[in-house]
Design an enzyme around this catalytic site. Sequence first.
Site, PDB file in Angstrom:
ATOM      1  N   ASP A  10      24.550   5.307  29.158  1.00 20.19           N
ATOM      2  CA  ASP A  10      25.643   5.521  30.090  1.00 20.19           C
ATOM      3  C   ASP A  10      26.853   4.763  29.537  1.00 20.19           C
ATOM      4  O   ASP A  10      26.713   3.893  28.671  1.00 20.19           O
ATOM      5  CB  ASP A  10      25.227   4.988  31.461  1.00 20.19           C
ATOM      6  CG  ASP A  10      26.362   4.992  32.458  1.00 20.19           C
ATOM      7  OD1 ASP A  10      27.003   6.041  32.619  1.00 20.19           O
ATOM      8  OD2 ASP A  10      26.601   3.937  33.076  1.00 20.19           O
ATOM      9  N   ASP A  12      30.337   3.655  31.581  1.00 25.36           N
ATOM     10  CA  ASP A  12      30.888   2.656  32.502  1.00 25.36           C
ATOM     11  C   ASP A  12      29.788   1.802  33.124  1.00 25.36           C
ATOM     12  O   ASP A  12      28.838   2.326  33.716  1.00 25.36           O
ATOM     13  CB  ASP A  12      31.668   3.347  33.626  1.00 25.36           C
ATOM     14  CG  ASP A  12      32.896   4.078  33.113  1.00 25.36           C
ATOM     15  OD1 ASP A  12      33.762   3.418  32.530  1.00 25.36           O
ATOM     16  OD2 ASP A  12      32.967   5.308  33.273  1.00 25.36           O
ATOM     17  N   ASP A 168      23.156   1.504  34.131  1.00 26.62           N
ATOM     18  CA  ASP A 168      23.279   0.382  35.067  1.00 26.62           C
ATOM     19  C   ASP A 168      23.085   0.799  36.518  1.00 26.62           C
ATOM     20  O   ASP A 168      23.194  -0.037  37.417  1.00 26.62           O
ATOM     21  CB  ASP A 168      24.659  -0.263  34.932  1.00 26.62           C
ATOM     22  CG  ASP A 168      25.768   0.663  35.429  1.00 26.62           C
ATOM     23  OD1 ASP A 168      25.869   1.788  34.900  1.00 26.62           O
ATOM     24  OD2 ASP A 168      26.522   0.274  36.341  1.00 26.62           O
TER      25      ASP A 168
END
Length: 213
Positions: A10, A12, A168
């Site tokens: 991922d 961001d 995250d």
Amino acid sequence: MKHIELFMFDLDGTLLDSAEDIAIAVNYAFEKLKIPTKTTQEVVSKVGYGAKKLIEDLIPDYPQDIRDKALELFREFYFENPVIYSKLYEGAQETVIKIKESGKLTAVVTNKYENLSRRILDKLGILNYIDLVVGADTTSEKKPSPLPVFYTLEKLKVSNQNSILIGDSETDILTAKNAQVKSCLVLHGYGNKQLALSLNPEYVINSLKEVEV
């Protein structure tokens, strides 16, 4: 993770700490429309599902035409200023380079637009170490749909059994489960960690430095 051939990340909150720049762009749009501004924490708590959902979640009670205009202004500012304060997380660059030097593959699978993601990765010096960038507009669906991962596997000719998605947030873990690839939750970033952990990722790490190649 030794058997993994493809490491998908991922962007961001995983590779990139972009909180401040996203919040600046949101508040630029809100100020233009005389909407009360948000704190960086309020903004990043809604990050993960793409820009349209970000704006809708931040101002759910506003009319659709106002939300549409806010999205337009947000994109206008952010596309021009994607890297003011943004920086790679500690260990991100070293980990991506380590993967490439081991002869394995890397990809970024994000709900940010592909071209914008490529520009950010280039500006931060790691685009050349990424084999494929898949954004919100690369396929017809975005995470948590498995389609972006399926697309990545097909393009890079890797099986799902030998691939992992590192992120995250719950969005990333759910995407990995939907695509039947391994999942890894990194505990920095912006996502709802309790929700992500409840989805039982195969790996949980504190930092990208812990990624084993």
